[in-house]
Design a protein around this motif. Sequence first.
Motif, PDB file in Angstrom:
ATOM      1  N   GLN A 115       0.816  -1.220   0.000  1.00 59.61           N
ATOM      2  CA  GLN A 115       0.000   0.000   0.000  1.00 59.61           C
ATOM      3  C   GLN A 115       0.853   1.276   0.000  1.00 59.61           C
ATOM      4  O   GLN A 115       0.322   2.388  -0.024  1.00 59.61           O
ATOM      5  N   GLY A 116       2.169   1.091   0.046  1.00 55.43           N
ATOM      6  CA  GLY A 116       3.076   2.234   0.001  1.00 55.43           C
ATOM      7  C   GLY A 116       3.471   2.781   1.358  1.00 55.43           C
ATOM      8  O   GLY A 116       4.144   3.818   1.445  1.00 55.43           O
ATOM      9  N   TYR A 117       3.087   2.101   2.442  1.00 51.49           N
ATOM     10  CA  TYR A 117       3.442   2.575   3.776  1.00 51.49           C
ATOM     11  C   TYR A 117       4.880   2.169   4.112  1.00 51.49           C
ATOM     12  O   TYR A 117       5.297   1.045   3.834  1.00 51.49           O
ATOM     13  N   THR A 118       5.614   3.089   4.723  1.00 45.48           N
ATOM     14  CA  THR A 118       7.030   2.824   5.029  1.00 45.48           C
ATOM     15  C   THR A 118       7.352   2.962   6.518  1.00 45.48           C
ATOM     16  O   THR A 118       8.450   2.616   6.937  1.00 45.48           O
ATOM     17  N   LYS A 119       6.411   3.479   7.323  1.00 42.66           N
ATOM     18  CA  LYS A 119       6.661   3.678   8.751  1.00 42.66           C
ATOM     19  C   LYS A 119       5.539   3.045   9.563  1.00 42.66           C
ATOM     20  O   LYS A 119       4.365   3.369   9.358  1.00 42.66           O
ATOM     21  N   ALA A 120       5.917   2.170  10.492  1.00 36.98           N
ATOM     22  CA  ALA A 120       4.919   1.475  11.304  1.00 36.98           C
ATOM     23  C   ALA A 120       5.276   1.541  12.779  1.00 36.98           C
ATOM     24  O   ALA A 120       6.447   1.508  13.157  1.00 36.98           O
ATOM     25  N   SER A 172       6.937  -7.076  12.586  1.00 39.04           N
ATOM     26  CA  SER A 172       8.059  -6.139  12.681  1.00 39.04           C
ATOM     27  C   SER A 172       9.232  -6.595  11.817  1.00 39.04           C
ATOM     28  O   SER A 172       9.838  -5.803  11.074  1.00 39.04           O
ATOM     29  N   GLU A 173       9.557  -7.878  11.911  1.00 39.79           N
ATOM     30  CA  GLU A 173      10.685  -8.425  11.144  1.00 39.79           C
ATOM     31  C   GLU A 173      10.427  -8.337   9.638  1.00 39.79           C
ATOM     32  O   GLU A 173      11.296  -7.877   8.867  1.00 39.79           O
ATOM     33  N   LYS A 174       9.240  -8.746   9.210  1.00 43.18           N
ATOM     34  CA  LYS A 174       8.942  -8.790   7.778  1.00 43.18           C
ATOM     35  C   LYS A 174       8.754  -7.395   7.189  1.00 43.18           C
ATOM     36  O   LYS A 174       9.129  -7.146   6.033  1.00 43.18           O
ATOM     37  N   ILE A 222      10.295   0.384  11.515  1.00 48.15           N
ATOM     38  CA  ILE A 222       9.500   0.364  12.740  1.00 48.15           C
ATOM     39  C   ILE A 222       9.909   1.592  13.551  1.00 48.15           C
ATOM     40  O   ILE A 222      11.008   1.636  14.120  1.00 48.15           O
ATOM     41  N   VAL A 223       9.048   2.590  13.591  1.00 52.57           N
ATOM     42  CA  VAL A 223       9.397   3.873  14.213  1.00 52.57           C
ATOM     43  C   VAL A 223       9.075   3.891  15.704  1.00 52.57           C
ATOM     44  O   VAL A 223       9.372   4.886  16.392  1.00 52.57           O
ATOM     45  N   GLY A 224       8.507   2.832  16.204  1.00 52.36           N
ATOM     46  CA  GLY A 224       8.233   2.746  17.632  1.00 52.36           C
ATOM     47  C   GLY A 224       7.521   1.451  17.976  1.00 52.36           C
ATOM     48  O   GLY A 224       6.833   0.871  17.135  1.00 52.36           O
ATOM     49  N   SER A 225       7.718   0.985  19.201  1.00 55.59           N
ATOM     50  CA  SER A 225       6.994  -0.190  19.683  1.00 55.59           C
ATOM     51  C   SER A 225       6.787  -0.041  21.180  1.00 55.59           C
ATOM     52  O   SER A 225       7.698   0.397  21.893  1.00 55.59           O
ATOM     53  N   SER A 244       5.464   9.782  16.553  1.00 54.89           N
ATOM     54  CA  SER A 244       6.427   8.983  15.792  1.00 54.89           C
ATOM     55  C   SER A 244       6.341   9.191  14.285  1.00 54.89           C
ATOM     56  O   SER A 244       7.262   8.833  13.553  1.00 54.89           O
ATOM     57  N   GLY A 245       5.221   9.754  13.824  1.00 56.64           N
ATOM     58  CA  GLY A 245       5.027   9.914  12.386  1.00 56.64           C
ATOM     59  C   GLY A 245       4.657   8.612  11.692  1.00 56.64           C
ATOM     60  O   GLY A 245       4.755   8.494  10.456  1.00 56.64           O
ATOM     61  N   ALA A 246       4.198   7.630  12.453  1.00 60.10           N
ATOM     62  CA  ALA A 246       3.825   6.331  11.875  1.00 60.10           C
ATOM     63  C   ALA A 246       2.642   6.465  10.922  1.00 60.10           C
ATOM     64  O   ALA A 246       1.694   7.203  11.187  1.00 60.10           O
ATOM     65  N   GLU A 247       2.724   5.731   9.828  1.00 57.65           N
ATOM     66  CA  GLU A 247       1.605   5.667   8.881  1.00 57.65           C
ATOM     67  C   GLU A 247       0.692   4.489   9.181  1.00 57.65           C
ATOM     68  O   GLU A 247      -0.479   4.481   8.809  1.00 57.65           O
TER      69      GLU A 247
END
Length: 384
Positions: free
Chosen positions: A173-178, A197-199, A207-210, A230-233
């Motif tokens: 879907q084009g997302y790069t930050k989770a 997270s790994e995949k 992975i901008v935060g957990s 975090s700017g997560a998408e």
Amino acid sequence: MKKNVLLSIVVLLALALAACAPAAAEGPAAAEGDTIKVANLSPLTGPVPTFGESTKNGFMMAVEEWNANGGILGKQIEPIVEDSQCTADPAVNAANKVIDQDGVHYIVGEVCSSASIPVSEVAQEKGVLMISPTSTNADVTLNLDGTTKDMVFRACFIDPFQGLVMAKFASDQGYTKAFVMSDQGNDYVRGLAEVFSEKFVEYGGEIVGSENYTGTDTDFSAILTKVADSGAEVLYLPDYYNVINLVAAQAKQLGITAVMMGADGWDSSDLDIAAADGGYYSNHYSPDDTRDVVVDWVSKYTEKYGATPDALATLAYDATNLLFAAIEKAGVDDAAAVATAMESLSYDAVSGTVTFDEQHNPIKSAVVLQVKDGAIQFVASVAP
């Protein structure tokens, strides 16, 4: 006197015949009585009771259909349903009860991985065949040394595949930050979070935060503030619907714009559709599938229960049918023989044509669904 002599002779003959007779079979593999007992362990109370109700419904529909068609091996199926609460100790107690007191040789259940893992150890130790409809943690069918539990199967795909599906979908879907949220005390949630997270990173994402939480938390505002900063998408939250409802509602209140994504634990009639609107989750089947077996299943379930069958009901129905087909294939009410028969079984289930790999996991596709406009909509199908 003659009568006493004759009586003595009769008694001696009876004892001699008894001594020559073959000993009765012992253990859970032995067939007893005029019925085949099958237990269903479902969380009818506890944190996710809708899971239990759906599972029980799917299980009972399969039992009723097989009994109406003559049962198995000329015997009627005797269902025994126990509340296992989606929790380790109650589930183990339920398993021991149906095995030791009810004399069950086969278990359909449990639903939640954190309960199914300890139940699987009981089943393995006592030689009882267990098939979980929905427990996706890989450890359900594996021993500590990585070998396969020969008496334990499942009807659902496992967390590594489910986590991979959503990581790939998010990337496509084009997302790069989770940002990833998980309950580290829940085997199901933790496993999915780790694989996603790994995949996601392997697919080029970051992975901008957990953050971790506990299963009893109700206020997620501190974590959600970190999500916003975090700017997560994407906010990946692979928990059960009761947690999703809380987090999704609070995220909306805080103006979180990250798209929520999750797993099959979202699938419930009690999912807050308004709060989760726009979110995506992986699942085992879609009622919109046009295959005849799906259309027939949705029709008869809806007629009986007045609702569209969710994945919990569907997988319970599939798991029970897989078990009965394996008993029929084995040709004997013997748990070990049925386990061997199940290993080479190929069955056209509602959730797809099922065969088993060497770890007793079914090989079949997953679907991605979206919560949108007050409904659950089919988005994509992903093959293994």
